[in-house]
Design a protein around this motif. Structure first.
Motif, PDB file in Angstrom:
ATOM      1  N   MET A   1      -5.540  17.559   8.066  1.00 13.45           N
ATOM      2  CA  MET A   1      -4.771  17.006   7.004  1.00 13.45           C
ATOM      3  C   MET A   1      -5.060  15.395   6.676  1.00 13.45           C
ATOM      4  SD  MET A   1      -0.701  16.041   6.876  1.00 13.45           S
ATOM      5  CE  MET A   1      -0.165  17.777   6.097  1.00 13.45           C
ATOM      6  N   ILE A   2      -5.275  15.144   5.485  1.00 14.96           N
ATOM      7  CA  ILE A   2      -5.449  13.414   5.437  1.00 14.96           C
ATOM      8  C   ILE A   2      -4.117  12.850   5.079  1.00 14.96           C
ATOM      9  CG2 ILE A   2      -6.283  11.801   3.664  1.00 14.96           C
ATOM     10  CD1 ILE A   2      -8.373  14.001   2.680  1.00 14.96           C
ATOM     11  N   LYS A   3      -4.080  11.625   6.226  1.00 20.67           N
ATOM     12  CA  LYS A   3      -2.937  10.930   6.165  1.00 20.67           C
ATOM     13  C   LYS A   3      -3.177   9.294   5.517  1.00 20.67           C
ATOM     14  CE  LYS A   3      -0.648  14.146   9.530  1.00 20.67           C
ATOM     15  NZ  LYS A   3       0.080  13.759  10.624  1.00 20.67           N
ATOM     16  N   ALA A   4      -2.276   8.709   5.350  1.00 25.49           N
ATOM     17  CA  ALA A   4      -2.516   7.162   5.074  1.00 25.49           C
ATOM     18  C   ALA A   4      -1.585   6.270   5.454  1.00 25.49           C
ATOM     19  CB  ALA A   4      -2.770   7.102   3.195  1.00 25.49           C
ATOM     20  N   VAL A   5      -1.804   4.990   5.868  1.00 23.77           N
ATOM     21  CA  VAL A   5      -0.813   4.057   6.312  1.00 23.77           C
ATOM     22  C   VAL A   5      -1.210   2.685   5.502  1.00 23.77           C
ATOM     23  CG1 VAL A   5      -0.073   2.661   8.417  1.00 23.77           C
ATOM     24  CG2 VAL A   5      -0.889   4.785   8.671  1.00 23.77           C
ATOM     25  N   ILE A   6      -0.088   2.244   5.179  1.00 32.15           N
ATOM     26  CA  ILE A   6      -0.140   1.078   4.367  1.00 32.15           C
ATOM     27  C   ILE A   6       0.786  -0.073   4.895  1.00 32.15           C
ATOM     28  CG2 ILE A   6       0.414  -0.414   2.224  1.00 32.15           C
ATOM     29  CD1 ILE A   6      -0.011   2.497   0.886  1.00 32.15           C
ATOM     30  N   ASP A   7       0.002  -1.039   5.590  1.00 35.34           N
ATOM     31  CA  ASP A   7       0.911  -2.102   6.425  1.00 35.34           C
ATOM     32  C   ASP A   7       1.012  -3.268   5.559  1.00 35.34           C
ATOM     33  OD1 ASP A   7       1.605  -3.948   8.399  1.00 35.34           O
ATOM     34  OD2 ASP A   7      -0.398  -3.963   9.353  1.00 35.34           O
ATOM     35  N   ILE A   8       2.393  -3.615   5.417  1.00 30.61           N
ATOM     36  CA  ILE A   8       2.695  -4.789   4.453  1.00 30.61           C
ATOM     37  C   ILE A   8       2.810  -6.097   5.215  1.00 30.61           C
ATOM     38  CG2 ILE A   8       4.249  -5.735   2.630  1.00 30.61           C
ATOM     39  CD1 ILE A   8       2.751  -3.335   1.795  1.00 30.61           C
ATOM     40  N   GLY A   9       1.934  -6.788   5.541  1.00 33.12           N
ATOM     41  CA  GLY A   9       1.979  -7.852   6.527  1.00 33.12           C
ATOM     42  C   GLY A   9       2.468  -9.287   5.754  1.00 33.12           C
ATOM     43  N   THR A  10       2.721 -10.164   6.411  1.00 30.11           N
ATOM     44  CA  THR A  10       3.145 -11.586   5.914  1.00 30.11           C
ATOM     45  C   THR A  10       1.841 -11.969   5.235  1.00 30.11           C
ATOM     46  OG1 THR A  10       4.679 -11.947   7.881  1.00 30.11           O
ATOM     47  CG2 THR A  10       3.905 -13.885   6.530  1.00 30.11           C
ATOM     48  N   ASN A  11       0.597 -12.046   5.565  1.00 28.95           N
ATOM     49  CA  ASN A  11      -0.268 -12.610   4.781  1.00 28.95           C
ATOM     50  C   ASN A  11      -1.190 -11.419   4.231  1.00 28.95           C
ATOM     51  OD1 ASN A  11      -2.231 -14.869   4.635  1.00 28.95           O
ATOM     52  ND2 ASN A  11      -3.685 -13.669   5.860  1.00 28.95           N
ATOM     53  N   SER A  12      -1.317 -10.364   4.544  1.00 28.92           N
ATOM     54  CA  SER A  12      -2.267  -9.221   3.784  1.00 28.92           C
ATOM     55  C   SER A  12      -1.523  -7.828   4.068  1.00 28.92           C
ATOM     56  CB  SER A  12      -3.525  -9.392   4.876  1.00 28.92           C
ATOM     57  OG  SER A  12      -3.406  -8.711   5.898  1.00 28.92           O
ATOM     58  N   VAL A  13      -2.055  -7.179   3.017  1.00 28.67           N
ATOM     59  CA  VAL A  13      -1.778  -5.462   3.028  1.00 28.67           C
ATOM     60  C   VAL A  13      -2.865  -4.865   3.445  1.00 28.67           C
ATOM     61  CG1 VAL A  13      -1.031  -3.804   1.653  1.00 28.67           C
ATOM     62  CG2 VAL A  13      -0.174  -6.061   1.155  1.00 28.67           C
ATOM     63  N   LYS A  14      -2.661  -3.915   4.492  1.00 31.57           N
ATOM     64  CA  LYS A  14      -3.772  -2.977   5.157  1.00 31.57           C
ATOM     65  C   LYS A  14      -3.639  -1.732   4.541  1.00 31.57           C
ATOM     66  CE  LYS A  14      -4.364  -6.531   9.037  1.00 31.57           C
ATOM     67  NZ  LYS A  14      -3.327  -7.347   8.662  1.00 31.57           N
ATOM     68  N   GLU A  19      -8.381  11.517   8.059  1.00 31.29           N
ATOM     69  CA  GLU A  19      -8.436  12.688   8.336  1.00 31.29           C
ATOM     70  C   GLU A  19      -8.178  12.984   9.675  1.00 31.29           C
ATOM     71  OE1 GLU A  19     -10.833  16.944   7.358  1.00 31.29           O
ATOM     72  OE2 GLU A  19     -11.901  15.112   6.867  1.00 31.29           O
ATOM     73  N   VAL A  20      -6.913  13.651   9.909  1.00 31.17           N
ATOM     74  CA  VAL A  20      -6.398  13.878  11.000  1.00 31.17           C
ATOM     75  C   VAL A  20      -6.278  15.582  11.607  1.00 31.17           C
ATOM     76  CG1 VAL A  20      -4.321  13.725  12.818  1.00 31.17           C
ATOM     77  CG2 VAL A  20      -4.764  11.999  10.906  1.00 31.17           C
ATOM     78  N   CYS A  21      -6.961  15.937  12.786  1.00 30.81           N
ATOM     79  CA  CYS A  21      -7.129  17.126  13.066  1.00 30.81           C
ATOM     80  C   CYS A  21      -6.529  17.224  14.658  1.00 30.81           C
ATOM     81  CB  CYS A  21      -8.400  17.661  13.410  1.00 30.81           C
ATOM     82  SG  CYS A  21      -9.693  17.513  11.831  1.00 30.81           S
ATOM     83  N   GLY A  73      -1.863  14.088   2.422  1.00 32.46           N
ATOM     84  CA  GLY A  73      -0.563  14.891   2.532  1.00 32.46           C
ATOM     85  C   GLY A  73       0.596  14.234   3.123  1.00 32.46           C
ATOM     86  N   GLU A  74       0.598  12.997   3.834  1.00 31.22           N
ATOM     87  CA  GLU A  74       1.462  12.124   4.325  1.00 31.22           C
ATOM     88  C   GLU A  74       0.999  10.740   4.311  1.00 31.22           C
ATOM     89  OE1 GLU A  74       3.882  11.363   8.405  1.00 31.22           O
ATOM     90  OE2 GLU A  74       2.425  12.937   8.120  1.00 31.22           O
ATOM     91  N   ILE A  75       1.873   9.896   3.363  1.00 32.16           N
ATOM     92  CA  ILE A  75       1.759   8.319   3.210  1.00 32.16           C
ATOM     93  C   ILE A  75       2.944   7.782   3.963  1.00 32.16           C
ATOM     94  CG2 ILE A  75       1.210   6.774   1.680  1.00 32.16           C
ATOM     95  CD1 ILE A  75       0.660   8.717  -0.202  1.00 32.16           C
ATOM     96  N   ARG A  76       2.630   6.797   4.735  1.00 29.33           N
ATOM     97  CA  ARG A  76       3.585   6.038   5.502  1.00 29.33           C
ATOM     98  C   ARG A  76       3.582   4.479   5.132  1.00 29.33           C
ATOM     99  NH1 ARG A  76       5.179   6.147  11.847  1.00 29.33           N
ATOM    100  NH2 ARG A  76       6.960   4.717  11.788  1.00 29.33           N
ATOM    101  N   ILE A  77       4.400   3.696   4.567  1.00 29.00           N
ATOM    102  CA  ILE A  77       4.433   2.166   4.583  1.00 29.00           C
ATOM    103  C   ILE A  77       5.178   1.544   5.351  1.00 29.00           C
ATOM    104  CG2 ILE A  77       4.593   0.409   2.728  1.00 29.00           C
ATOM    105  CD1 ILE A  77       4.454   2.508   0.527  1.00 29.00           C
ATOM    106  N   VAL A  78       4.720   0.749   6.131  1.00 22.51           N
ATOM    107  CA  VAL A  78       5.546  -0.229   7.119  1.00 22.51           C
ATOM    108  C   VAL A  78       5.389  -1.653   6.688  1.00 22.51           C
ATOM    109  CG1 VAL A  78       5.277   1.470   9.051  1.00 22.51           C
ATOM    110  CG2 VAL A  78       3.495  -0.323   8.765  1.00 22.51           C
ATOM    111  N   GLY A  79       6.636  -2.304   6.820  1.00 15.63           N
ATOM    112  CA  GLY A  79       6.548  -3.729   7.017  1.00 15.63           C
ATOM    113  C   GLY A  79       7.035  -4.440   7.903  1.00 15.63           C
TER     114      GLY A  79
END
Length: 301
Positions: A1-14, A19-21, A73-79
Motif C-alpha cells: 500500500m502507498i502511504k503519505a505523511v505531511i508534516d506541518i512545521g513552523t518553518n517548512s512543510v515536508k 510504498e509500505v509492505c 491509501g492512507e494520508i496523515r497530516i501532523v502539525g
C-alpha cells in the motif's frame, strides 16, 4: 500500500510518499520539503498571519493532491509547535479539511520527540552505542530524546527554534556580538529548565538546520540526502560555521556553497541551538540523520 505523511512545521512543510509492505522496509517514492514559514511573526502576535496561513495551507493541499493522484491509501497530516501554540490554529486546520478533505493531527511535544527519534534512527544502526541523544532543531521548538540501549529514557520539547530565535535576536542584516550573547543567554536559561538523565555517547541531529550545515560542510552543489546522511559535524566545525554566518550579511550567506538560500536567514540561530544542545547532552560532535518526524510517523502507520 502507498502511504503519505505531511508534516506541518513552523518553518517548512515536508511530504513523504512511500510504498509500505508488511515484511520489508518502506520504499521511499517522494521526499520533499518546501519552506513556507507558517510561524512567521507568531512569537510576537500569538497568531498565524493570513499570508503564512495561505502559503502553508496551499502547500499542504498540493501535497495531498499529489498523494491522492499517486494512489495513496492512507494520508496523515501532523502539525507541530506552530499549531500547538497559535490562537488561530483551528482556522488553518479547518482550511485544510475544507480544501483537501484530510484532518490535521496536532502532536504533543512528547509525541513529536518520540516519533522523530524513531524516524531518525530508522536510517542507520547506532551499533554498540549505549547512551544516545536525538536533537531535533525545528523552526519553533527543539526536541531532545535520551535513549539507553534503544529504549527512550526521557523526552523534552524546548520552546525555541531557528525561526523564533532569529526573530528575537538575528533579524538585522548585520549580527552584533551583543546579539550573539543575548541569544546564548536565552538558550542557557531554556536548557536549564530540563536536565539530561546521563551523558550521551552519541548525539544524532535531525531537521533542516543540521542537514543544511552538513551540506555546507561538504560544500555540495546540489543537496544529496544519501551523502548528508551519516555526516559527522564536530563542535569545531559548528563553531566555524557560526563564525561564518555571524560575520556575513543575508545576501552574503545566500552565496555560501551548500546552503539553501531560503534557509540563509535562520541558519545562524539553528547552528547556535545545535551547538548548545550537543554541549548539553555531553558530546563534542553530532551525527546527521536525513530522516526525522515524517519517517517516524510513517513507521507508526
Amino acid at each position: 500500500m502507498i502511504k503519505a505523511v505531511i508534516d506541518i512545521g513552523t518553518n517548512s512543510v515536508k511530504y513523504l510518499l512511500a510504498e509500505v509492505c508488511s515484511n520489508d522496509k518502506p520504499i521511499i517514492l517522494k521526499d520533499m520539503v518546501k519552506i513556507t514559514r507558517l510561524g512567521e511573526g507568531l512569537s510576537k502576535t500569538g497568531r498565524i498571519s493570513p499570508q503564512a496561513l495561505l502559503r502553508s495551507a496551499e502547500t499542504a493541499e498540493e501535497f495531498v493532491l499529489d498523494a491522492k493522484k499517486s494512489g495513496a491509501g492512507e494520508i496523515r497530516i501532523v502539525g507541530t509547535m506552530a499549531l500547538r501554540t497559535a490562537l488561530n490554529a483551528a482556522d488553518f486546520m479547518r482550511r485544510i479539511w475544507e480544501h483537501a478533505g484530510v484532518e490535521t493531527e496536532v502532536l504533543s511535544g512528547e509525541d513529536e520527540a518520540t516519533l522523530s527519534f524513531w524516524g531518525a534512527l530508522s536510517g542507520f544502526d547506532p551499533g554498540n552505542v549505549k547512551n544516545c541523544c536525538m536533537i531535533d532543531t525545528g523552526g519553533g521548538s527543539t526536541e531532545l530524546v535520551f535513549a539507553r540501549e534503544g529504549q527512550i529514557v526521557s523526552r523534552s520539547s524546548l520552546k525555541t527554534g531557528a525561526l523564533t530565535l532569529t526573530e528575537k535576536y538575528f533579524s538585522k542584516d548585520i549580527v552584533s556580538q551583543e546579539d550573539l550573547m543575548n541569544a546564548e543567554d536565552e538558550l542557557k536559561e531554556l536548557f536549564a529548565l530540563t536536565k539530561p538523565p546521563f551523558r550521551a555517547e552519541m548525539a544524532v541531529g535531525i531537521g533542516g538546520n543540521v542537514t543544511a550545515m552538513a551540506s555546507v560542510f561538504r560544500r555540495m552543489e546540489r543537496y544529496d540526502p544519501t551523502e548528508v546522511h551519516g555526516t559527522i559535524l564536530s563542535e569545531e566545525e559548528i563553531n566555524r560555521q557560526i563564525g561564518e554566518y555571524s560575520t556575513k550579511t543575508g545576501d552574503e550567506r545566500r552565496k555560501i556553497k551548500g546552503l539553501d538560500p531560503e534557509r540563509a536567514d535562520i541558519i545562524l540561530a539553528g547552528a547556535c541551538i545545535i551547538r548548545y544542545a550537543i554541549q548539553f547532552c555531553g558530546c563534542s560532535e553530532i551525527v546527521v540523520s536525513d530522516r526525522g518526524l515524517r519517517h517516524g510517523v510513517l513507521l507508526s502507520m
